[in-house]
Design an enzyme around this catalytic site. Structure first.
Site, short mmCIF file in Angstrom:
data_model
loop_
_atom_site.label_atom_id
_atom_site.label_comp_id
_atom_site.label_asym_id
_atom_site.label_seq_id
_atom_site.Cartn_x
_atom_site.Cartn_y
_atom_site.Cartn_z
N THR A 257 8.09 3.13 3.25
CA THR A 257 7.19 3.93 2.41
C THR A 257 6.36 3.05 1.47
O THR A 257 6.65 1.87 1.29
CB THR A 257 8.02 4.90 1.55
OG1 THR A 257 8.90 4.15 0.70
CG2 THR A 257 8.85 5.82 2.42
N ASP A 258 5.31 3.64 0.88
CA ASP A 258 4.57 2.93 -0.17
C ASP A 258 4.44 3.82 -1.41
O ASP A 258 4.94 4.95 -1.44
CB ASP A 258 3.22 2.42 0.34
CG ASP A 258 2.21 3.52 0.64
OD1 ASP A 258 2.24 4.60 0.01
OD2 ASP A 258 1.37 3.30 1.51
N PHE A 259 3.76 3.29 -2.43
CA PHE A 259 3.77 3.98 -3.73
C PHE A 259 3.06 5.33 -3.72
O PHE A 259 3.19 6.09 -4.68
CB PHE A 259 3.13 3.07 -4.81
CG PHE A 259 1.64 3.04 -4.79
CD1 PHE A 259 0.96 2.30 -3.85
CD2 PHE A 259 0.91 3.78 -5.70
CE1 PHE A 259 -0.43 2.29 -3.82
CE2 PHE A 259 -0.48 3.78 -5.67
CZ PHE A 259 -1.14 3.03 -4.73
N THR A 260 2.32 5.66 -2.67
CA THR A 260 1.70 6.98 -2.62
C THR A 260 2.70 8.05 -2.18
O THR A 260 2.36 9.23 -2.11
CB THR A 260 0.48 7.01 -1.66
OG1 THR A 260 0.93 6.76 -0.33
CG2 THR A 260 -0.54 5.94 -2.05
N VAL B 186 4.43 8.27 0.73
CA VAL B 186 4.60 8.48 2.17
C VAL B 186 4.74 7.15 2.90
O VAL B 186 4.73 6.09 2.29
CB VAL B 186 3.41 9.27 2.75
CG1 VAL B 186 3.37 10.70 2.16
CG2 VAL B 186 2.09 8.55 2.44
#
Lengths: 168, 168, 168, 168
Positions: free
Chosen positions: C35-38, C40
């Site tokens: 995952t990443d900070f957005t 998703v």
């Protein structure tokens, strides 16, 4: 405004960092790929920043991964990490500009011990102690060439400058 | 031939692993993305295997990342790794089938201590001790819900089974 | 509750997926690292899921990365991706259980064309068309062994079963 | 000797790259983490290099991920990649110094189309066409602020400089 070091956007950092005393300093940016869904940098990605610091330190000290792999020392050689102790103290975020400090603590026979820290705006985020070794193509440990000891530890061959402030 | 566990290709592993005593066991495969140019698994990728083990252990113990993020405990919560000690003893290779063993060593207030190991065909490749904490959306530490202690440590609430010698 | 496929936690999926017609189906979990900070899955991590699908498809079809690297076909061989077209339609989230479908579209001389899709609970999240080739240690393209064509395309050697519904 | 750009080790590259016409140019190094066991850069890692190029391009054009996430445009916003076409022509290796060129091709309503390429010593290694969109916290697409069109496309608002032939 200096949030996330944005004021530094026009500043020029040496691509491979710089040698400082018996250590090394590298500047790097946090991108999307480094973060996870909790909003901060994923813990294992700090190890990639540490590895960049060690690789560029070795590079500027004259030790190149490509030359090791090409066998200039008589056989194929590669670095392996044998042990790490990592303290995750504060979190880095997207767009942050990080400084990775690397310092040689000890060189013995076939092991090198390094102290590393990741900083942002003067704050220590993550510290690590790293023990690395050199192995040949079959994974057998190999001693360092004699001249490396001086390269990593400075003139006195015993102890170098401390990263200031040194990791506790 | 059982090299790289290829004989096990038809075997069915539970997707989230299995609870064993006060610990957990997970099976996972090494793919291209896990390796580096020296021919073996990149050291930081072992931390991803460890994280999968911890996540699935928590999942089977009833603690879900999504529920923490959704605030079912009154505020947004997330796990953070505070400290790791990792010993890289042997290397994993492409196509290897790995077993990740995770065991709770101690639960205190707002910290959980786990011992983990990655094995292949009965050999220990990498071991880790991991200290993790629970934080809220602002990164402030939070105490564990009371019922978790029993979930992680078993009936006596003090000590659980050892993963070493490892479960078969 | 079936959110994120949690009801399926006790289900057993074959570690290397399963051959279906001239294609392959693999089940995999989304973890922190994906995952990443957005909030998703990071877009490049879908390519790792696709690669797992292709690798396990090849594995079950009898083509092993390790054997290619060991030179059983007369020289060191490895797969390289030459081209990808990827449509990111919906986002996967932490804890999601994904299905990766892979289907051979065409095999010609030294190229294989595959259609892939990542699904969750019957919804298509990401589709990809992938063109891959086989190269030797110097990066020179190599033709596929004759017997592979049948392995990838089924009995008629021309077209296999469609993943249903097939990616457009 | 300029192999792998090692002669450039003392050169200073701007950390966030530089705006060039309606495009952007970024310099980056290949590290251990970017490679796989076949000895070259893992195909999905090129997408991370492309993402760094786009992020720094946006940064220098005045569009910051952190500001989007903080809701300065009235709600939480984030970039999502909707489609990529990628041609992998040559392989990058450990220690290589890469140049990532990014150019805006078209901006329409809620989509931006970019052309990107990764080069080494004047050779094109990988090219990509990328379609990205802006979404809010619920994943709903959002139109770009009016002033961005000029920022990405230059004065005439229609077409910018071409990156091909590539800047040196």
């Amino acid at each position: 405004m200096t949030q996330h070091g944005e004021s530094a956007d026009s500043h020029h950092a040496p691509l491979s960092g710089a040698l400082i005393g018996n250590g090394h300093k590298l500047t790097a940016r946090v991108y999307f790929a480094d973060t996870d869904f909790t909003g901060v940098v994923y813990h294992a990605r700090y190890l990639e920043f540490f590895e960049r610091g060690r690789s560029d330190y070795l590079r500027l000290a004259g030790v190149h991964h490509t030359e090791l792999a090409d066998g200039i020392h008589g056989e194929v050689l590669a670095w392996v990490v044998k042990r790490m102790e990592i303290d995750f103290q504060r979190s880095a975020k997207i767009d942050d500009i990080l400084t990775i400090n690397t310092r040689t603590e000890k060189v013995s026979g076939a092991r090198i011990y390094m102290a590393q820290e990741i900083m942002r705006d003067g704050d220590v985020l993550v510290t690590a102690r790293v023990e690395a070794a050199l192995v040949n193509g079959e994974g057998k440990p190999r001693r360092f060439p004699r001249e490396w000891k001086a390269a990593f530890l400075g003139d006195n061959g015993e102890e170098g400058h401390r990263i200031s402030p040194a990791p506790s």
